[in-house]
Design a protein around this motif. Structure first.
Motif, PDB file in Angstrom:
ATOM      1  N   LYS A 187      -5.238   3.264   5.697  1.00 48.80           N
ATOM      2  CA  LYS A 187      -3.751   2.534   6.409  1.00 48.80           C
ATOM      3  C   LYS A 187      -3.707   1.441   5.930  1.00 48.80           C
ATOM      4  O   LYS A 187      -2.051   1.594   6.151  1.00 48.80           O
ATOM      5  N   ALA A 188      -4.041   0.825   4.953  1.00 49.56           N
ATOM      6  CA  ALA A 188      -3.104   0.323   3.964  1.00 49.56           C
ATOM      7  C   ALA A 188      -1.447   1.015   3.585  1.00 49.56           C
ATOM      8  O   ALA A 188      -0.194   0.529   3.391  1.00 49.56           O
ATOM      9  N   LEU A 190      -0.309   3.984   4.433  1.00 53.90           N
ATOM     10  CA  LEU A 190       0.311   4.020   5.600  1.00 53.90           C
ATOM     11  C   LEU A 190       1.315   3.483   6.224  1.00 53.90           C
ATOM     12  O   LEU A 190       2.343   3.402   6.623  1.00 53.90           O
ATOM     13  N   ALA A 191       0.415   1.971   6.169  1.00 55.54           N
ATOM     14  CA  ALA A 191       1.904   0.584   6.384  1.00 55.54           C
ATOM     15  C   ALA A 191       2.517   0.279   5.311  1.00 55.54           C
ATOM     16  O   ALA A 191       3.681   0.527   5.782  1.00 55.54           O
ATOM     17  N   GLN A 194       5.026   2.620   5.961  1.00 61.93           N
ATOM     18  CA  GLN A 194       6.242   2.698   7.266  1.00 61.93           C
ATOM     19  C   GLN A 194       7.137   1.333   7.633  1.00 61.93           C
ATOM     20  O   GLN A 194       7.880   1.348   7.285  1.00 61.93           O
ATOM     21  N   ASN A 195       6.284   0.680   6.488  1.00 62.21           N
ATOM     22  CA  ASN A 195       7.302  -1.022   6.315  1.00 62.21           C
ATOM     23  C   ASN A 195       6.115  -2.136   5.161  1.00 62.21           C
ATOM     24  O   ASN A 195       4.980  -2.481   5.372  1.00 62.21           O
ATOM     25  N   GLY A 198       6.192  -5.447   5.853  1.00 57.98           N
ATOM     26  CA  GLY A 198       5.432  -6.026   6.665  1.00 57.98           C
ATOM     27  C   GLY A 198       3.750  -5.942   5.899  1.00 57.98           C
ATOM     28  O   GLY A 198       3.058  -7.003   6.112  1.00 57.98           O
ATOM     29  N   ALA A 199       3.523  -4.708   5.549  1.00 57.32           N
ATOM     30  CA  ALA A 199       2.038  -4.696   4.634  1.00 57.32           C
ATOM     31  C   ALA A 199       1.756  -5.784   3.594  1.00 57.32           C
ATOM     32  O   ALA A 199       1.214  -6.327   3.228  1.00 57.32           O
ATOM     33  N   ILE A 204      -1.059  -7.018   1.265  1.00 59.77           N
ATOM     34  CA  ILE A 204      -1.616  -5.758   0.805  1.00 59.77           C
ATOM     35  C   ILE A 204      -0.394  -5.510  -0.140  1.00 59.77           C
ATOM     36  O   ILE A 204       1.012  -5.699  -0.497  1.00 59.77           O
TER      37      ILE A 204
ATOM     38  N   HIS B  71       1.608 -10.693  -1.449  1.00 59.15           N
ATOM     39  CA  HIS B  71       0.873 -10.546  -1.085  1.00 59.15           C
ATOM     40  C   HIS B  71      -0.582 -11.600  -1.590  1.00 59.15           C
ATOM     41  O   HIS B  71      -1.544 -11.537  -0.429  1.00 59.15           O
ATOM     42  N   GLU B  86       8.468  -7.091  11.182  1.00 59.17           N
ATOM     43  CA  GLU B  86       8.144  -5.981  10.611  1.00 59.17           C
ATOM     44  C   GLU B  86       7.025  -5.759  10.758  1.00 59.17           C
ATOM     45  O   GLU B  86       5.568  -5.840  10.182  1.00 59.17           O
ATOM     46  N   PHE B  88       4.559  -2.148  11.501  1.00 61.10           N
ATOM     47  CA  PHE B  88       3.925  -0.773  11.201  1.00 61.10           C
ATOM     48  C   PHE B  88       4.137   0.107  12.613  1.00 61.10           C
ATOM     49  O   PHE B  88       3.606   0.693  13.678  1.00 61.10           O
ATOM     50  N   MET B  91       2.166   3.249  14.217  1.00 63.07           N
ATOM     51  CA  MET B  91       0.341   2.862  14.135  1.00 63.07           C
ATOM     52  C   MET B  91       0.527   2.096  15.308  1.00 63.07           C
ATOM     53  O   MET B  91       1.085   1.191  16.241  1.00 63.07           O
TER      54      MET B  91
END
Ligand SMILES: Nc1ncnc2c1ncn2[C@@H]1O[C@H](COP(=O)(O)OP(=O)(O)OP(=O)(O)O)[C@@H](O)[C@H]1O
Ligand SMILES: [Mg+2]
Lengths: 313, 234
Positions: A187-188, A190-191, A194-195, A198-199, A204, B71, B86, B88, B91
């Motif tokens: 999932k990380a 994927l995140a 996608q962004n 944001g991750a 992350i 992070h 921001e 996802f 999801m």
């Protein structure tokens, strides 16, 4: 714009023609599916990298070629069966990929796309020419008994070994799907795809995820390199067409749609297999994927609504 | 003091946006005000490690975090609700919220409890739990972003214009919730809606021309002639 009536009719005619040919020569279907499995198993890792790291890896097929060479020499030296080399080849290729990523690709992640293409294209050339210099352009092959295993149904006889590629493709596609939607690391990933901003905000380590995904993709390609040599002869340029075809399949499926690569591969594998069934059209088989990619790019730019789902960037 | 910034300078390329910002935040909530383009978002992004520190220092719980990657700042205990949300987009709301907690070491064991709190605060997120975040409306997405930040159970919560695009009743709820949160979490919030936010924060800062020009309690700011003229529209 939906698919126009004329293209609709064309598609139906193509399907009908394919059905007739398959009914007449069922092996066309069998070999088409086997070929599709091979294409999909190689294209899926490229789709993974493109979907998450957003890099078109033009050295993709060359990584498989290097893995196949490593497997070849290891098997010759140790008298080992290439099947035993699948996991080690995957691990070694992943490690190799990790190093290549850290040394080169990581530095181009924020660069313009053209620079990234030139970088991976160059990496591919370095690999194929490197192998050429070290081991010459001689083709190499390992002969294995089980590869010629065949099956008879009625008066139909066909080789079955290549179904292993179909199995691998399905395992890759659904294994990755499971990884990406059910595990935290997936999932990380994927995140990040996608962004990335944001991750990072949720803690992350984006660059680490890029490295892991790249290495994972290369593990999958490396395993395929070991399997590839069970069936095919290898030479330094053997990977190049797979890079192009993989890219074509990923584009047809739509970026981020990994199971869609299976469908796209069946389309390509069957088309090639049908053309190969006739002496007159045999030579055309290799350009089918060009036609496919042109149709898809044209379709996307004319906004045809393809049944294949794509993802807006 | 949980956050201490001293003499901070930063910008983009040749453009200097912040030219010596100093501020500190303790166990309290602080509003950051300033005209459009003053550099509020730039300041916040610099705290989060998304912009390079040109000069000066950013300390969080006594540790210098200027230069840490984003992070690691997040894992240290600062959660951000970005101006641009921001999220996802492909999801689900559920996954967006879960990812808010998944990589923050000190909250992983308290996920369920935090999720319950967030869903109680924003009932729409419970209703739309399986919807893709990218298909939510702007205001709903803002709620996902705030919820995601709360899932990290941060020591310092930074909100960049949290009321942007939210309906007034929800703005009121968000501010009320921030009022409750400030007992346990330090808060830094930027707002165009100065009047509303001065009711919710303990202290306010005004950023103009790259530096903090006014600083004081909420009551002091509300009385300040410059603030009245420029931000309260009296
Ligand atoms: N990525 C960037 N590249 C170049 N300049 C930027 C960038 N981001 C912001 N700026 C500039 O920095 C200055 C401060 O912008 P910033 O977004 O921090 O302002 P702000 O106070 O958050 O404004 P607003 O109230 O509109 O959100 C502006 O002049 C803006 O044009
Ligand atoms: Mg801003």
């Amino acid at each position: 714009m939906a698919v126009t009536r004329r293209t609709g009719i064309l598609i139906v005619l193509c399907i009908a023609a394919a059905a007739i040919i398959i009914a007449w020569r069922p092996t066309v279907l069998i070999y088409g599916i086997q070929q599709a499995g091979l294409y999909a198993a190689i294209a899926i890792p490229m789709g993974l990298v493109l979907g998450i790291v957003h890099i078109v890896n033009l050295a993709h097929g060359e990584f498989m070629m290097v893995a196949a060479y490593a497997t070849y020499f290891a098997c010759k030296a140790l008298g080992m069966d290439p099947l035993l080399a699948v996991l080690p080849a995957a691990a070694v290729t992943a490690g190799f990929g990790w190093i290549v990523f850290q040394l080169t690709i990581k530095r181009a992640l924020k660069a313009p796309e053209l620079n990234q293409l030139i970088l991976t294209f160059g990496l591919g050339i370095v690999m194929s020419q490197g192998v050429n210099l070290l081991f010459t352009s001689q083709t190499r092959k390992i002969s294995l008994d089980y590869v010629s295993a065949s099956m008879d149904i009625g008066d139909l006889s066909f080789g079955i070994w290549s179904f292993v590629f179909v199995a691998v493709a399905v395992v890759y596609a659904y294994g990755l799907k499971f990884f990406l939607t059910r595990t935290t690391l997936g999932k990380a990933a994927l995140a990040v795809g996608q962004n990335p901003r944001g991750a990072a905000i949720v803690g992350i380590d984006v660059n680490r995820v890029y490295g892991i995904v790249f290495a994972l993709a290369l593990a999958l390609v490396g395993g395929m390199g070991a399997l590839f040599i069970t069936k095919a002869a290898i030479f330094p340029m053997v990977g190049a067409p797979f890079t192009m075809k993989s890219f074509c399949l990923v584009a047809v499926a739509g970026i981020g749609n990994i199971p869609g690569i299976l469908g796209a591969s069946v389309l390509l594998g069957l088309s090639e297999s049908i053309l190969r069934a006739f002496r007159e059209t045999r030579g055309w088989a290799d350009i089918v994927f060009f036609v496919l990619i042109i149709v898809v790019i044209l379709g996307r730019s004319l906004k045809w609504s393809f049944p294949l789902k794509g993802r807006k960037a | 003091m949980i956050l201490e910034i001293a003499g901070l300078e930063t910008g983009y390329g040749k453009l200097r946006v912040l030219s010596g910002v100093s501020l500190s935040i303790g166990a309290e909530s602080v509003g950051l005000f300033g005209p459009n383009g003053a550099g509020k978002t730039t300041l916040i992004n610099t705290i989060m490690g998304m912009n390079r520190v040109w000069k000066g220092s950013v300390r969080f719980e006594g540790r210098d975090i200027g230069g840490l990657p984003t992070h690691e700042v997040a894992r240290a205990g600062i959660a951000l609700v970005p101006q641009e949300r921001e999220l996802f987009p492909l999801m689900s709301v559920a996954d967006n919220l879960a990812l808010g907690a998944a990589f923050i070491p000190h909250v992983v064991s308290r996920k369920e409890e935090l999720l319950e709190q967030v869903l109680a605060l924003f009932p729409i997120l419970k209703e739309r739990y399986r919807q893709l975040a990218g298909t939510m409306s702007g205001g709903q997405q803002r709620q996902v972003a705030i919820g995601r930040a709360l899932m990290a159970n941060p020591k310092l919560l930074i909100l960049d214009e949290p009321s942007l695009g939210l309906q007034p009743s929800i703005v009121a709820e968000v501010f009320e919730r921030l009022g409750q949160l400030k007992k346990t979490v330090s808060i830094l919030v930027t707002e165009q809606n100065v009047r509303e936010s001065l009711r919710a924060v303990d202290r306010g800062l005004v950023l103009e021309n790259g530096a903090i020009v006014i600083e004081g309690t909420a009551a002091e700011l509300a009385r300040n002639p410059h603030v009245e003229r420029s931000y309260l529209g009296i």
